[in-house]
Design a protein around this motif. Structure first.
Motif, PDB file in Angstrom:
ATOM      1  N   TRP A 153       0.948  -1.066  -0.290  1.00  0.00           N
ATOM      2  CA  TRP A 153       0.233  -0.211   0.168  1.00  0.00           C
ATOM      3  C   TRP A 153       0.960   1.190   0.123  1.00  0.00           C
ATOM      4  O   TRP A 153       0.324   2.382  -0.803  1.00  0.00           O
ATOM      5  N   SER A 170      -7.760   5.788   1.182  1.00  0.00           N
ATOM      6  CA  SER A 170      -7.398   4.804  -0.092  1.00  0.00           C
ATOM      7  C   SER A 170      -8.559   5.386  -1.080  1.00  0.00           C
ATOM      8  O   SER A 170      -8.718   5.837  -2.315  1.00  0.00           O
ATOM      9  N   ILE A 194      -5.668  -1.658  -3.302  1.00  0.00           N
ATOM     10  CA  ILE A 194      -4.339  -1.457  -3.430  1.00  0.00           C
ATOM     11  C   ILE A 194      -4.174  -1.320  -4.875  1.00  0.00           C
ATOM     12  O   ILE A 194      -3.505  -0.689  -5.775  1.00  0.00           O
TER      13      ILE A 194
END
Length: 501
Positions: free
Chosen positions: A217, A349, A435
């Motif tokens: 990540w 994210s 990711i």
């Protein structure tokens, strides 16, 4: 390389080697002496007339019922059979090997009172690649009785086991491996099943994977910083050291290493004075997540290196003590905390990926396509991001509170630790897809900005090339699902983990 148990400290990495690369196991000589001494105590007390739980007194709701002296051995086999109540799909080979290793490591500490022959049989089963069929559902975290009962059945020729890629009856699997069924003596059945080896094993594997995912990540984040032309002042060593909260100094250091040599480190090179919060607080949020994972890893390794049996055999004192060491709330709570912490990372994210779609923030084309409104670019990936976030958010709900009393109310508390580990595993799987999307979005931004690779940090440049080796830049619209799947598989395989590069 053989892993020795019973004397040296064994860690998660040792378990992973046994589980996933097939390493063999050896009982240390000093550990064998402890096992023999503990067994002598069991045999002496079994005929002493003193009521001892699981030895000459029945289990569960039948606690206190005296077992006939001539029935002590048969009772152990019946106890295993009766608790083989797990249901559902079977665990894959690596998880079963991890469970076998975890239980062997626990019994090698000398507190179970298991017969040396039975412990040797457990080690032989593992080293001969005989893998019991263990269904997934049934444990409530007050020892993994159902799973460990299925794990134990093939030792005495019952149940099912996989050998040579084929699922066989326990007796046939032993025969093909050149092994013989072992005879259970007093307390042996309880020693095999009254433990949390299934939870410990699954938690170890999940935490190993979570650590790798967090490393990958950061590689995605560093590449995103390049594509965004981010302001790196939040990573300055003095800034993170001014309030050294859990993990943030180390995470900032990792990001700086990935960005080593980047033009972004030159003062005045950032496009903006201040970036969105999801880009500014990566060190704080990912640092907290890594801290939670490290705490859970510590709890797992405590379990791997402890005698957590009840009753516990204390050979030096010549006694067996009923206790509560079968209960693992510290591990269950740590795993729940990991899920919440990873969900925090996931929400950021999603936010970073969404921000990349906005020309007002990035100076890049809308939806990351150079072809204008007649093309969709990455627009619809926002739906996938939202769906993944919902899946992760669901699995971040604490699972350690979801118990009910059993056994006539005697077992009126449980921590549901195995279920919590499985929930975390499902969460980590979905994190890997996030990711993958962040890697693709970040690489697309680098391409659209026509960034000279020599201006990028060493780690970010490596990550960019790894992405492009897998997936070409998005020009004409195409199905992006297969691209995401391809990159996700590479994330799972450790390709983007700088620690494995």
């Amino acid at each position: 390389m053989t892993i020795e148990v019973g004397e040296k400290w064994v860690g998660i990495d040792d378990l992973v080697r046994v589980a996933r690369t097939g390493e063999s196991v050896l009982l240390a000589a000093g550990a064998r002496a402890r096992v023999v001494a503990a067994r002598d105590v069991v045999m002496r007390l079994s005929t002493s007339g003193l009521p001892i739980y699981g030895l000459n007194s029945a289990l569960g709701a039948n606690t206190g019922a005296v077992l006939p002296e001539g029935d002590l051995e048969d009772y152990q086999r019946r106890a295993v059979r009766a608790r083989a109540v797990a249901v559902g799909p079977a665990y894959e080979r690596s998880s079963v090997r991890a469970m076998q290793f975890a239980r062997v490591a626990g019994m090698a500490r000398g507190g179970s009172g298991v017969s040396p022959d039975v412990l040797d049989a457990c080690i032989a089963l593992l080293n001969h690649q005989v893998h019991p069929v263990v269904p997934r559902f049934g444990s409530i975290g007050v020892a993994d009785l159902p799973q460990l009962s299925h794990l134990a059945l093939p030792l005495f020729g019952e149940g099912e086991a996989e050998f040579g890629g084929e699922v066989l009856s326990g007796s046939v699997a032993l025969e093909r491996a050149g092994l013989k069924p072992v005879k259970l003596g007093a307390k042996d059945g309880l020693a095999l099943i009254s433990a949390n080896a299934a939870t410990t094993a699954r938690a170890a594997l999940v935490l190993h994977d979570a650590t790798a995912a967090l490393n990958a990540w950061l590689a995605a984040v560093a590449l995103g910083y390049e594509g965004f032309r981010a302001n790196l002042s939040p990573l300055h060593p003095s800034a993170v050291a001014a309030r050294p909260a859990t993990g943030q100094v180390e995470v900032a250091k990792q990001l700086r290493a990935l960005l080593k040599g980047s033009a972004l480190l030159t003062p005045g090179s950032a496009r903006r004075v201040q970036d969105p919060v999801s880009m500014r607080v990566v060190a704080q949020v990912h640092g907290a997540a890594q801290g939670m994972v490290d705490l859970a890893r510590t709890q797992v390794e405590v379990e791997l290196n402890s005698a957590a049996d009840s009753p516990l055999v204390l050979a030096d004192e010549g006694v067996m003590l009923s206790n509560g060491n079968f209960h693992v709330p510290a591990l269950a709570l740590a795993l729940d905390a990991c899920a919440i912490a990873l969900a925090q990372c996931a929400s950021m994210s999603v936010a970073r990926c969404q921000r990349f779609m906005s020309p007002a923030l990035t100076g890049l084309p809308l939806q990351l396509t150079r072809h204008g409104p007649a093309h969709s670019g990455f627009a619809t990936v926002q739906k996938t991001l939202t769906a993944l976030w919902a899946e992760i958010r669901l699995r971040a709900n604490p699972g350690s509170l979801d118990y009910m009393p059993v056994s006539e109310g005697l077992e009126d508390h449980a921590c549901m630790a195995l279920g919590v580990a499985e929930k975390l595993d499902e969460l980590v799987e979905r994190v890997r897809y996030l990711i993958a999307i962040e890697l693709l979005v970040s690489a697309q931004a680098v391409d659209l900005r026509e960034l000279d690779e020599t201006l990028m940090g060493e780690g970010a440049r490596r990550t960019y090339r790894q992405v492009r080796d897998l997936v070409p830049v998005l020009d004409e619209d195409r199905p992006l699902g297969p691209d995401i799947d391809r990159v996700q598989r590479a994330v799972a395989a450790g390709l983007f983990d700088p620690a494995q590069t």
